[in-house]
Write an enzyme that holds these catalytic residues in place. Structure first.
Site: not given
Length: 381
Positions: A134, A205, A346
Site C-alpha cells: 500500500h 479500502h 479493492e
C-alpha cells in the site's frame, strides 16, 4: 477551495451558511475530526442524498468513515468499519488499519519492494513480509488530502506526492472524487498525472459489514465475484505469477454463497491467506456497468454491488482483525471487533504487476492520465 486562513469549521459549515451540525446520522461528532495534521487542516465532510442515505468522509487519508443505508425495514445502518475520531485514525499504533482509505501510490504488494523504470531498479520500503504494501509506511492513506470542492452530495480531494515519496519516482498529482448519487451509490473516481514514468494503482479500502452488528463475524454474508480466474499467492501473500481457474476451488464465487462455506483451511490458498486475501481476475474487461462483485446480508436485506473499470478485485476477509491485540481496540460506536467482521472489495491492477509485464500495466507516463472508477451501489432485496 480552502481560502487563506480558512478553518475546518468554516470550510465544513452547511452549504446554506447555517451553523454546522454537531452530529451526523451515524453518530459521528464533527468536533472530533476538526484538527490539524502535518500543518494541514483536517475535518469531516458529510454527504446526503434524496433517499436519506448518508456518507461521511475525512480528508485525512481520503477515508470513508461511515455509510448509512436503509435495511429491509427502513432502519438506517452503518455498513463500514472504522473509528469515531481523528486521533485514532492518525495514531501511529493504528497505521495499517487502512479503514476506508484512499490507497496510493500503489495499492497492494510489490515483491521485495522492487520494480524497474527505464532499466533502473527502484527500491521501495519493505513494510510487509519483505514486500512493499500500500505505497509504503507513509502511503497516501496517512497523508492529508486537500479539499478542492464539496457540496451536499460530492467532495473532491487532491494530493501532491513528490518525486521520491517512499522512493517512488516522479511527482504525482492525484485526485479522489466521492459522489453520493440519488440511487444510493457511492461513486469514486481516482485520477492522477505524473511528470516522470512511474507506477500508480489506487483503490478504496472500506471494510464492509452489511449485518449491522460489527461485534460479530460477518462471514455469513453472501458473496459473488464475477471472475473465472485468480492469482494464487504464497505464504507472504505475494502472487506467484500463476493464473489459476477458480473451478473446483474455494475461490469460486460465481454462484453467490456464504463466505464461511468456502473458508476451508485445508486448502493451501485459504491457509496461506488465513482466509481470503487474494486477487481475482474480473470477467468484466473494464466495463464498469457490469457487476464485478457483490455482498448480501440475509439478516438486514442489504445488497452491495461493486462496479469498476479495473481488471482485478482484491477481496480481503478481515482475517487479522480481532486477533493479536486488535481485539482490545475500541472502534466506532465503542465496540470491539472480532476476527473477520468485514470484507474489503479493492478494485485494482493485480498485485506486483510492475514485475509481470504480461499483466495489465500499472505504469503511468507523463503523457497519460490515470483514471480508476469504483462504484459501491446499495439496495435492499
Amino acid at each position: 477551495m480552502w481560502g487563506a486562513g480558512a478553518t475546518v469549521a468554516i470550510a465544513l459549515a452547511s452549504c446554506d451558511g447555517s451553523p454546522k451540525e454537531q452530529l451526523t446520522l451515524s453518530g459521528l461528532e464533527f468536533a472530533k475530526f476538526d484538527t490539524v495534521i502535518n500543518e494541514q487542516p483536517v475535518g469531516l465532510i458529510k454527504m446526503t442524498n434524496k433517499q436519506g442515505m448518508e456518507v461521511c468522509v475525512t480528508n485525512f487519508g481520503g477515508r470513508v468513515v461511515s455509510i448509512m443505508v436503509p435495511d429491509r425495514d427502513g432502519k438506517m445502518t452503518d455498513v463500514v468499519l472504522g473509528y469515531d475520531n481523528i486521533q485514532q485514525y492518525a495514531d501511529a499504533e493504528n497505521f495499517g488499519s487502512d479503514f476506508g482509505a484512499s490507497i496510493g501510490r500503489y495499492a497492494n504488494r510489490i515483491k521485495n519492494g522492487q520494480f524497474k523504470v527505464n532499466d533502473s531498479i527502484i527500491q521501495l520500503p519493505q513494510n510487509n513480509f519483505g514486500h512493499c504494501l500500500h505505497g509504503g509506511p507513509t502511503g497516501w492513506q496517512y497523508q492529508v488530502y486537500k479539499i478542492e470542492s464539496y457540496d451536499a452530495q460530492s467532495v473532491k480531494l487532491s494530493l501532491v506526492s513528490p518525486d521520491g515519496d517512499n522512493h517512488f519516482p516522479g511527482e504525482v498529482k492525484a485526485t479522489v472524487t466521492y459522489t453520493l448519487t440519488d440511487d444510493n451509490a457511492l461513486d469514486i473516481k481516482m485520477e492522477a498525472e505524473t511528470d516522470q514514468t512511474t507506477i500508480v494503482n489506487m483503490t478504496n479500502h472500506s471494510y464492509f459489514n452489511l449485518n449491522g452488528d460489527p461485534t460479530q463475524p460477518a462471514m455469513d454474508m453472501v458473496m459473488y465475484i464475477n471472475a473465472d480466474k485468480f492469482t494464487p499467492a504464497d505464504s507472504t501473500f505475494m502472487p506467484t505469477g500463476e493464473v489459476r481457474d477458480v473451478t473446483g476451488t474455494p475461490m469460486d464465487f460465481r454462484t453467490p454463497h456464504a463466505i464461511q462455506d468456502s473458508l476451508r483451511m485445508d486448502d493451501e490458498q485459504v491457509r496461506f491467506g488465513n482466509g481470503f486475501d487474494h486477487n481475482w481476475i474480473l470477467n468484466t474487461n473494464g466495463d464498469d456497468t457490469q457487476v464485478a462483485a457483490s455482498l448480501y446480508s440475509e439478516k438486514t436485506g442489504i445488497l452491495l454491488e461493486a462496479f469498476t473499470n479495473e481488471p482485478g478485485m482484491q477481496v480481503y476477509s478481515g482475517n487479522f482483525q480481532g486477533i493479536d491485540g486488535e481485539q482490545d481496540k475500541v472502534r466506532k460506536g465503542g465496540v470491539k471487533y472480532p476476527q473477520r467482521p468485514s470484507v474489503c472489495l479493492e478494485s485494482q491492477k493485480y498485485p506486483d504487476s510492475p514485475n509481470h509485464p504480461e499483466w495489465p500495466s500499472p505504469y503511468l507516463q507523463p503523457s497519460e492520465k490515470y483514471y480508476s472508477h469504483l462504484v459501491f451501489k446499495f439496495s435492499v432485496k
